[in-house]
Design a protein around this motif. Sequence first.
Motif, PDB file in Angstrom:
ATOM      1  N   ALA A 195      35.896  14.058 -19.096  1.00 42.68           N
ATOM      2  CA  ALA A 195      34.895  13.815 -18.066  1.00 42.68           C
ATOM      3  C   ALA A 195      33.478  13.712 -18.636  1.00 42.68           C
ATOM      4  CB  ALA A 195      34.946  14.928 -17.019  1.00 42.68           C
ATOM      5  N   LEU A 196      33.294  14.128 -19.885  1.00 46.70           N
ATOM      6  CA  LEU A 196      31.963  14.119 -20.484  1.00 46.70           C
ATOM      7  C   LEU A 196      31.560  12.718 -20.923  1.00 46.70           C
ATOM      8  CD1 LEU A 196      32.830  17.140 -20.560  1.00 46.70           C
ATOM      9  CD2 LEU A 196      31.527  17.344 -22.684  1.00 46.70           C
ATOM     10  N   LEU A 197      30.250  12.490 -20.993  1.00 47.25           N
ATOM     11  CA  LEU A 197      29.717  11.211 -21.451  1.00 47.25           C
ATOM     12  C   LEU A 197      28.718  11.450 -22.571  1.00 47.25           C
ATOM     13  CD1 LEU A 197      28.936   9.095 -18.244  1.00 47.25           C
ATOM     14  CD2 LEU A 197      30.448   8.452 -20.121  1.00 47.25           C
ATOM     15  N   SER A 198      28.866  10.731 -23.651  1.00 48.58           N
ATOM     16  CA  SER A 198      27.925  10.831 -24.746  1.00 48.58           C
ATOM     17  C   SER A 198      26.571  10.268 -24.306  1.00 48.58           C
ATOM     18  CB  SER A 198      28.445  10.046 -25.954  1.00 48.58           C
ATOM     19  OG  SER A 198      27.520  10.085 -27.019  1.00 48.58           O
ATOM     20  N   GLY A 199      25.523  11.070 -24.473  1.00 51.10           N
ATOM     21  CA  GLY A 199      24.188  10.632 -24.086  1.00 51.10           C
ATOM     22  C   GLY A 199      23.786  11.051 -22.692  1.00 51.10           C
ATOM     23  N   ALA A 200      24.701  11.657 -21.944  1.00 54.34           N
ATOM     24  CA  ALA A 200      24.414  12.102 -20.584  1.00 54.34           C
ATOM     25  C   ALA A 200      24.069  13.582 -20.563  1.00 54.34           C
ATOM     26  CB  ALA A 200      25.609  11.844 -19.676  1.00 54.34           C
ATOM     27  N   THR A 201      23.532  14.037 -19.450  1.00 52.54           N
ATOM     28  CA  THR A 201      23.393  15.468 -19.199  1.00 52.54           C
ATOM     29  C   THR A 201      24.752  15.943 -18.703  1.00 52.54           C
ATOM     30  OG1 THR A 201      21.057  15.271 -18.595  1.00 52.54           O
ATOM     31  CG2 THR A 201      22.228  17.222 -17.817  1.00 52.54           C
ATOM     32  N   ASN A 202      25.501  16.635 -19.551  1.00 52.82           N
ATOM     33  CA  ASN A 202      26.846  17.083 -19.210  1.00 52.82           C
ATOM     34  C   ASN A 202      26.793  18.528 -18.711  1.00 52.82           C
ATOM     35  OD1 ASN A 202      28.644  14.774 -20.098  1.00 52.82           O
ATOM     36  ND2 ASN A 202      27.493  15.138 -21.986  1.00 52.82           N
ATOM     37  N   VAL A 203      27.318  18.745 -17.510  1.00 53.55           N
ATOM     38  CA  VAL A 203      27.193  20.044 -16.857  1.00 53.55           C
ATOM     39  C   VAL A 203      28.565  20.580 -16.455  1.00 53.55           C
ATOM     40  CG1 VAL A 203      26.132  21.329 -14.962  1.00 53.55           C
ATOM     41  CG2 VAL A 203      24.949  19.348 -15.947  1.00 53.55           C
ATOM     42  N   GLY A 204      28.948  21.720 -17.004  1.00 55.00           N
ATOM     43  CA  GLY A 204      30.173  22.392 -16.595  1.00 55.00           C
ATOM     44  C   GLY A 204      29.908  23.192 -15.330  1.00 55.00           C
ATOM     45  N   VAL A 205      30.744  23.027 -14.328  1.00 59.63           N
ATOM     46  CA  VAL A 205      30.505  23.693 -13.039  1.00 59.63           C
ATOM     47  C   VAL A 205      31.465  24.839 -12.785  1.00 59.63           C
ATOM     48  CG1 VAL A 205      29.524  21.611 -12.018  1.00 59.63           C
ATOM     49  CG2 VAL A 205      31.988  22.040 -11.806  1.00 59.63           C
ATOM     50  N   GLY A 206      32.250  25.215 -13.790  1.00 57.41           N
ATOM     51  CA  GLY A 206      33.208  26.290 -13.595  1.00 57.41           C
ATOM     52  C   GLY A 206      34.535  25.778 -13.085  1.00 57.41           C
ATOM     53  N   CYS A 207      35.293  26.649 -12.485  1.00 54.16           N
ATOM     54  CA  CYS A 207      36.645  26.298 -12.050  1.00 54.16           C
ATOM     55  C   CYS A 207      36.638  25.779 -10.613  1.00 54.16           C
ATOM     56  CB  CYS A 207      37.548  27.520 -12.165  1.00 54.16           C
ATOM     57  SG  CYS A 207      39.297  27.145 -11.893  1.00 54.16           S
ATOM     58  N   ILE A 208      36.549  24.474 -10.489  1.00 52.08           N
ATOM     59  CA  ILE A 208      36.614  23.801  -9.187  1.00 52.08           C
ATOM     60  C   ILE A 208      37.658  22.700  -9.297  1.00 52.08           C
ATOM     61  CG2 ILE A 208      35.339  22.497  -7.444  1.00 52.08           C
ATOM     62  CD1 ILE A 208      32.779  23.747  -8.479  1.00 52.08           C
ATOM     63  N   SER A 209      38.503  22.566  -8.306  1.00 55.46           N
ATOM     64  CA  SER A 209      39.569  21.565  -8.373  1.00 55.46           C
ATOM     65  C   SER A 209      38.990  20.153  -8.334  1.00 55.46           C
ATOM     66  CB  SER A 209      40.553  21.744  -7.218  1.00 55.46           C
ATOM     67  OG  SER A 209      39.984  21.321  -5.995  1.00 55.46           O
ATOM     68  N   HIS A 210      39.800  19.198  -8.774  1.00 52.74           N
ATOM     69  CA  HIS A 210      39.361  17.804  -8.837  1.00 52.74           C
ATOM     70  C   HIS A 210      38.946  17.283  -7.471  1.00 52.74           C
ATOM     71  CE1 HIS A 210      39.173  13.825 -10.703  1.00 52.74           C
ATOM     72  NE2 HIS A 210      39.798  13.333  -9.647  1.00 52.74           N
ATOM     73  N   THR A 211      39.742  17.539  -6.464  1.00 51.91           N
ATOM     74  CA  THR A 211      39.468  17.006  -5.131  1.00 51.91           C
ATOM     75  C   THR A 211      38.328  17.735  -4.430  1.00 51.91           C
ATOM     76  OG1 THR A 211      41.226  18.403  -4.218  1.00 51.91           O
ATOM     77  CG2 THR A 211      41.811  16.128  -4.767  1.00 51.91           C
ATOM     78  N   ASP A 212      37.991  18.930  -4.906  1.00 58.90           N
ATOM     79  CA  ASP A 212      36.892  19.677  -4.291  1.00 58.90           C
ATOM     80  C   ASP A 212      35.550  19.392  -4.953  1.00 58.90           C
ATOM     81  OD1 ASP A 212      38.420  20.921  -2.378  1.00 58.90           O
ATOM     82  OD2 ASP A 212      38.791  22.719  -3.573  1.00 58.90           O
ATOM     83  N   MET A 213      35.562  18.728  -6.088  1.00 51.41           N
ATOM     84  CA  MET A 213      34.328  18.528  -6.850  1.00 51.41           C
ATOM     85  C   MET A 213      33.254  17.779  -6.062  1.00 51.41           C
ATOM     86  SD  MET A 213      33.845  19.631 -10.064  1.00 51.41           S
ATOM     87  CE  MET A 213      33.096  18.382 -11.118  1.00 51.41           C
ATOM     88  N   ASN A 214      33.675  16.786  -5.260  1.00 47.70           N
ATOM     89  CA  ASN A 214      32.665  16.002  -4.548  1.00 47.70           C
ATOM     90  C   ASN A 214      32.492  16.403  -3.089  1.00 47.70           C
ATOM     91  OD1 ASN A 214      35.163  14.836  -3.833  1.00 47.70           O
ATOM     92  ND2 ASN A 214      34.219  12.855  -3.402  1.00 47.70           N
ATOM     93  N   ASN A 215      32.890  17.647  -2.767  1.00 43.96           N
ATOM     94  CA  ASN A 215      32.474  18.209  -1.486  1.00 43.96           C
ATOM     95  C   ASN A 215      32.031  19.662  -1.629  1.00 43.96           C
ATOM     96  OD1 ASN A 215      34.905  19.791  -1.400  1.00 43.96           O
ATOM     97  ND2 ASN A 215      35.989  18.039  -0.517  1.00 43.96           N
TER      98      ASN A 215
END
Length: 228
Positions: A195-215
């Motif tokens: 999920a990381l991108l080279s050159g981006a601000t990469n932020v780990g958000v802890g343990c959140i499921s894939h489907t819950d990430m965008n809500n």
Amino acid sequence: MQRGKRRIAAVFSAVVSSLLLSLSFSAPTAHAATHNPIVFVHGISSSSSSWDEWVADFKADGYTAAELDASSYSWTQSNVTTASQLATKIKSVLASTGASKVDVVVHSMGALSSRYYLKNLGGTAYVDDFVSVAGVNHGTSVASLCGWLYTSCKEMTTGSSFLTALNSGDETPGSVSYAAYWSNCDSAIDPDSSALLSGATNVGVGCISHTDMNNDYGVYEQVRDFIQ
């Protein structure tokens, strides 16, 4: 009599001039949009409704409906096709809002078509901030389960020719500000580091499921603060 008429005309003229001057000061002036419009791009086996909670959150934080575009696309098609449709969508949003640039917020496979747009279709000229939320930026082994059925899924498989080309050279082209939010227990992205991108601000958000990430509201707050 003539003198009286001239006096009345002079008074009338002064009143009209005063009224027009008053209107010129009180008339509302045009203001630039408070925010860049946001274009949301959903992932595989999903739709625009996956953004409902964040759209509501952005509205609560002062965005207007016109500044928030969450639409659905046919997720089974090639990400190249979706990228072309995204280019048309963004031009439409810019035309309707009068903004010069948009912010693009994506989830899961939505990262692939959006990044293709940025890299290959001139999208960097129209995008200010790009935010990947649980984006499958370097593929996932899980996609092998559906790669035989859908073109989009095949492209998302780790090591695909699509991903090899997409990630060659600069992963974060142009003057766009890039951010990638990822979870360390995202079962849809294997490995998590994909999920990381080279050159981006990469932020780990802890343990959140894939489907819950965008809500998730905590992730929302970080995304909101990044694009403002």
